[in-house]
Scaffold this active site. Structure first.
Site, PDB file in Angstrom:
ATOM      1  N   ARG A  78      -4.800  10.334  -5.167  1.00 20.11           N
ATOM      2  CA  ARG A  78      -3.462  10.509  -5.749  1.00 20.11           C
ATOM      3  C   ARG A  78      -3.588  10.582  -7.267  1.00 20.11           C
ATOM      4  NH1 ARG A  78      -0.047   5.864  -3.803  1.00 20.11           N
ATOM      5  NH2 ARG A  78       0.026   7.091  -1.881  1.00 20.11           N
ATOM      6  N   ARG A 147       2.604   1.926 -10.719  1.00 17.18           N
ATOM      7  CA  ARG A 147       2.163   3.218 -10.199  1.00 17.18           C
ATOM      8  C   ARG A 147       2.789   4.373 -10.980  1.00 17.18           C
ATOM      9  NH1 ARG A 147       1.416   2.405  -3.671  1.00 17.18           N
ATOM     10  NH2 ARG A 147       0.255   0.437  -3.772  1.00 17.18           N
ATOM     11  N   LYS A 211       2.486  -3.968  -5.278  1.00 15.61           N
ATOM     12  CA  LYS A 211       2.716  -2.714  -6.003  1.00 15.61           C
ATOM     13  C   LYS A 211       4.012  -2.776  -6.797  1.00 15.61           C
ATOM     14  CE  LYS A 211       4.695  -0.642  -1.832  1.00 15.61           C
ATOM     15  NZ  LYS A 211       4.505   0.397  -0.799  1.00 15.61           N
ATOM     16  N   LYS A 213       6.888  -0.127  -8.957  1.00 19.68           N
ATOM     17  CA  LYS A 213       7.323   1.252  -9.155  1.00 19.68           C
ATOM     18  C   LYS A 213       8.446   1.316 -10.184  1.00 19.68           C
ATOM     19  CE  LYS A 213       6.037   2.566  -4.449  1.00 19.68           C
ATOM     20  NZ  LYS A 213       6.473   3.170  -3.165  1.00 19.68           N
ATOM     21  N   CYS A 432       7.408  11.322   5.198  1.00 17.23           N
ATOM     22  CA  CYS A 432       6.137  10.799   4.691  1.00 17.23           C
ATOM     23  C   CYS A 432       4.987  11.502   5.414  1.00 17.23           C
ATOM     24  CB  CYS A 432       6.069   9.290   4.887  1.00 17.23           C
ATOM     25  SG  CYS A 432       5.945   8.782   6.620  1.00 17.23           S
ATOM     26  N   CYS A 438      -2.478   8.438   7.739  1.00 18.49           N
ATOM     27  CA  CYS A 438      -2.021   7.141   7.255  1.00 18.49           C
ATOM     28  C   CYS A 438      -2.326   6.048   8.271  1.00 18.49           C
ATOM     29  CB  CYS A 438      -0.515   7.179   6.967  1.00 18.49           C
ATOM     30  SG  CYS A 438       0.138   5.586   6.414  1.00 18.49           S
ATOM     31  N   CYS A 477       6.652   4.733   9.609  1.00 16.68           N
ATOM     32  CA  CYS A 477       6.621   3.279   9.785  1.00 16.68           C
ATOM     33  C   CYS A 477       7.670   2.656   8.878  1.00 16.68           C
ATOM     34  CB  CYS A 477       5.229   2.727   9.483  1.00 16.68           C
ATOM     35  SG  CYS A 477       4.871   2.546   7.719  1.00 16.68           S
ATOM     36  N   CYS A 481       7.952   5.196   2.816  1.00 13.82           N
ATOM     37  CA  CYS A 481       7.536   6.010   1.673  1.00 13.82           C
ATOM     38  C   CYS A 481       8.458   7.197   1.431  1.00 13.82           C
ATOM     39  CB  CYS A 481       6.096   6.484   1.863  1.00 13.82           C
ATOM     40  SG  CYS A 481       4.886   5.144   1.783  1.00 13.82           S
TER      41      CYS A 481
END
Length: 563
Positions: A78, A147, A211, A213, A432, A438, A477, A481
């Site tokens: 990424r 991120r 994480k 964002k 996603c 994934c 899931c 995302c």
């Protein structure tokens, strides 16, 4: 006997981070191991901070197990692209890298960047070196760290976009880790004294609990879904310039199936700051989360849970103490849409911008269309930039009027103009990656999206709603995302071929949807939607969106924010 309470146990990944020698671990050694296509388990956690995930092809997993072979390991990479801005020269380099090392072309993500899939371990270092040669890096695009910083991509407001992009790029650089591990491992930088013991003044030796964002939005457009971000900056414009931002905190889309302690959340307004206070307030929020976030339970480690545990007033006081100034009261803001504007629009700088619909963000050449080839030809003549949108689409930005016809001809030749014939449902749907790569996916998303859209579009036509705007998102899931929890209609994967159906989000990105039916197969999903669309067709008010109708009609009751 001591009466002191025992310190809470840390999550295992916290020990990995703390002992990693500032994110080095044994990555360099593992890359040289020819026996396996994988890395050491601990190193797969550290690799994320370098911008890559180890994955395997789940379509082949069982077959390879029966053959007594290890899984078909490969790596996702990424890029770090604040605001999703890429020059034509950089695009051409990324395209060449994708054709050389990756599978399934280039993928545009909801974090406004590029992902490459299927890179083998033997090619991982060369791929990252080639990306860096394009003056792009992959540092801190994954892992427990800030991120890729997203920015509203509205092509009509060019001057404002430029201001926000500059602010986001500066913030992205400010929030990078100070370790030289990335440069040593991937770019062969010589180690110097102190290597592995660098000071990390922002993150500390164990980085963040989870994480993080950040997004910048310019009302009335909310294409970044700013309230889904841990930290948001909502611009306030005075006399055609950004005067400052309302700061929002505590958004987050992730949840865990079967764990009621986890939930999606929209952000709260914390206060207003001037433009020159952005770096300080972002640093204060991140260090507060670093020190006060839960490091024992990763399911409770995002800023949204820290906020709900502390309360907004206490978090604000903590941020003000760390920033060294008081926040002004939040200023009101309103959004009208969270989608993209497709086709040609003229910016306030007189240049033209073309927004292309890219289904699920996947760009590849196939028998039906030649997207990568077309974009190579466009990049060869384009004097402006490309902008990736947070909705998985691509803007050819900054086209002089006399060049529009040439771009249009290439778009038509390579069938890049999906927006010209797509319905509103098809234009704004998100998915996603999910299967096969994934590791968290429970059900299909990207590969299933075209079939799902055809089925739902048929329902809309059956009720005379073929041109009605309807926001639909699908996630493989509950991690979300594709930001499904903000959509009017959302499918969240539970098992192969089965989804939770969620309804009642709004098209402005300011209201969460709610669970309507659990664990449905496709037939049950369509059967649940059919009578609701019939009611919507018969009872909707003029201009009323589906999500708003469901709330007004009492079909769903909006979730109550926890603070």
């Amino acid at each position: 006997m001591s009466t002191d309470a025992a310190a809470p146990a840390l999550a295992s990944v916290e020990t990995i981070k703390a002992r990693s020698r500032r994110l080095r671990g044994t990555l360099a050694e593992g890359l040289q191991d020819p026996i396996t296509g994988a890395l050491h388990e601990d190193d797969t956690q550290l690799l994320k901070y370098h911008g890559s995930y180890q994955q395997d092809d789940r379509d082949l997993r069982e077959e390879r197990r029966l053959q007594k072979l290890e899984p078909a390991y490969a790596f996702m990479i990424r890029a770090r692209l604040p605001g999703g801005v890429v020059t034509p020269a950089q695009w051409l380099r990324l395209d060449a890298i994708a054709r050389t090392y990756a599978e399934r072309g280039i993928r545009l993500t909801t974090r406004q960047t590029v992902q490459l899939h299927g890179v083998l371990k033997r090619d991982l270092k060369r791929t990252l070196q080639d990306i860096n040669a394009a003056l792009i890096d992959t540092i801190a695009t994954c892992g427990d760290i800030n991120r890729n910083v997203t920015v509203g991509a509205n092509p009509q407001r060019s001057a404002l976009h430029a201001a926000l992009y500059a602010q986001a790029a500066a913030l992205s650089e400010h929030l990078l880790p100070r370790t030289r591990a990335y440069h040593e491992i991937w770019l062969d930088e010589k180690r110097v004294a102190g290597s592995g013991e660098e000071e990390e003044p922002l993150y500390g030796p164990a980085y963040l609990p989870r994480k993080f964002k950040i997004g910048f939005a310019i009302p009335p457009d909310n294409d970044v879904d700013v309230l889904s971000q841990d930290l948001g900056f909502v611009a306030h414009v005075e006399t055609d310039a950004v005067a400052g931002y309302t700061v929002t905190v505590g958004g987050g889309m992730g949840a865990t199936a079967g764990d009621a302690r986890t939930y999606p959340r929209i952000a709260d307004a914390l206060g207003f700051v001037r433009r020159d206070q952005v770096l300080a307030v972002a640093t204060a929020v991140i260090t507060a989360q670093r020190d006060l976030g839960d490091r024992g339970d990763r399911r409770q480690a995002r800023l949204k849970y820290t906020l709900d545990r502390l309360g907004l007033d206490r978090l604000r006081a903590e941020v003000e103490r760390r920033a060294g100034f008081e926040l002004q009261p939040p200023r009101p803001f309103a959004f009208t849409s969270s989608g993209d504007r497709f086709g040609w629009t003229q910016g306030d700088d007189g240049l033209w911008h073309l927004t292309l619909r890219i289904v699920a963000g996947r760009l590849q050449d196939s028998a039906e269309r030649s997207h990568l080839s077309g974009l190579r030809e466009i990049a060869a003549i384009h004097p402006g930039v490309f902008r990736i949108t947070p909705n998985q689409n691509l803007v050819i930005a900054g086209v002089p009027g006399q060049a529009c016809a040439a771009v249009d001809a290439l778009v038509a030749r390579h069938q890049l103009g999906d927006f010209r014939h797509a319905s509103p449902l098809q234009l704004h749907a998100l998915a996603c990656v999910a299967l096969p790569t994934c590791g968290l996916a429970m059900a299909e998303a990207e590969r299933y999206l075209p079939d799902l859209l055809r089925q739902v579009q048929a329902l809309l036509h059956a009720h005379g709603l073929g041109d009605a705007p309807l926001g639909l998102r699908i996630s493989g899931c509950p991690n979300g995302c594709s930001r499904p929890y903000l959509s009017e209609v959302a499918l969240v994967g539970r098992a192969p071929g089965r989804y939770d159906l969620r309804l009642g989000g709004d098209h402005r990105g300011q209201r969460l949807n709610v669970l309507y039916r659990e664990n449905l197969d496709e037939a049950a999903v369509l059967a649940a939607l059919d009578p609701l669309l019939q009611r919507y067709a018969a009872e909707r008010a003029a201009g009323e969106r589906f999500g708003d109708f469901l709330v007004r009609a009492g079909v769903v009751v909006p979730a109550v924010q926890r603070t």
